[in-house]
Design a protein around this motif. Structure first.
Motif, PDB file in Angstrom:
ATOM      1  N   SER A  57       0.818  -1.219   0.000  1.00  0.00           N
ATOM      2  CA  SER A  57       0.000   0.000   0.000  1.00  0.00           C
ATOM      3  C   SER A  57       0.849   1.265   0.000  1.00  0.00           C
ATOM      4  CB  SER A  57      -0.904   0.038   1.243  1.00  0.00           C
ATOM      5  OG  SER A  57      -1.778  -1.071   1.250  1.00  0.00           O
ATOM      6  N   SER A  79      -8.413   1.532   7.300  1.00  0.00           N
ATOM      7  CA  SER A  79      -8.444   0.912   5.965  1.00  0.00           C
ATOM      8  C   SER A  79      -7.078   0.333   5.594  1.00  0.00           C
ATOM      9  CB  SER A  79      -8.915   1.923   4.917  1.00  0.00           C
ATOM     10  OG  SER A  79      -8.061   3.055   4.898  1.00  0.00           O
ATOM     11  N   HIS A  82      -6.423  -2.824   7.769  1.00  0.00           N
ATOM     12  CA  HIS A  82      -7.202  -3.978   7.303  1.00  0.00           C
ATOM     13  C   HIS A  82      -6.628  -4.541   6.000  1.00  0.00           C
ATOM     14  CE1 HIS A  82     -10.489  -2.285   9.973  1.00  0.00           C
ATOM     15  NE2 HIS A  82     -10.151  -3.453  10.482  1.00  0.00           N
ATOM     16  N   SER A  83      -6.295  -3.673   5.057  1.00  0.00           N
ATOM     17  CA  SER A  83      -5.797  -4.169   3.764  1.00  0.00           C
ATOM     18  C   SER A  83      -4.429  -4.839   3.904  1.00  0.00           C
ATOM     19  CB  SER A  83      -5.744  -3.054   2.725  1.00  0.00           C
ATOM     20  OG  SER A  83      -4.779  -2.083   3.063  1.00  0.00           O
ATOM     21  N   GLU A  84      -3.626  -4.423   4.873  1.00  0.00           N
ATOM     22  CA  GLU A  84      -2.291  -5.000   5.080  1.00  0.00           C
ATOM     23  C   GLU A  84      -2.246  -5.982   6.253  1.00  0.00           C
ATOM     24  OE1 GLU A  84       0.256  -4.799   3.082  1.00  0.00           O
ATOM     25  OE2 GLU A  84      -0.714  -3.369   1.730  1.00  0.00           O
ATOM     26  N   ASN A  85      -3.414  -6.237   6.874  1.00  0.00           N
ATOM     27  CA  ASN A  85      -3.509  -7.166   7.999  1.00  0.00           C
ATOM     28  C   ASN A  85      -2.529  -6.787   9.118  1.00  0.00           C
ATOM     29  OD1 ASN A  85      -4.655  -9.342   9.337  1.00  0.00           O
ATOM     30  ND2 ASN A  85      -3.109 -10.772   8.571  1.00  0.00           N
TER      31      ASN A  85
END
Length: 100
Positions: A57, A79, A82-85
């Motif tokens: 990201s 956000s 969440h997208s990169e855990n």
């Protein structure tokens, strides 16, 4: 992030802050904070606009000065986490790009 500017790469532990929303962030290590002070350009509130790469990201954000730690805080939006855990206590690699 191949545009002109200065890149700073570091690892830091994700911290969760108490309070409304329980937001997360990382504090820059001493050497990275020193580079930011030298190359960064703060706005009127002292924040330094940056682009950050975390995992896959790329995000536009700002660093905020923390006088108690003589460092800067990089907030991590939900956000992105969440997208990169990414979670509290994780050690993450960050590449900052400062426009010169």
């Amino acid at each position: 992030m191949s545009e002109p500017g200065h890149e700073i790469r570091f690892e830091a532990e994700v911290i969760r802050f108490n309070g409304p929303g329980g937001w997360h962030g990382v504090f820059l290590p001493v050497d990275a904070a020193s580079e930011v002070r030298f190359f960064g350009r703060a706005n009127a509130l002292g924040a330094i606009p940056v682009r950050a790469r975390i995992g896959a990201s790329d995000v536009k954000t700002s660093l905020f000065p923390d006088k108690r730690r003589d460092s800067y805080l990089l907030p991590l939006k939900a956000s992105l986490r969440h997208s990169e855990n990414i979670g509290e206590g994780d050690l993450i690699t960050v590449t900052l790009h400062l426009d010169l």
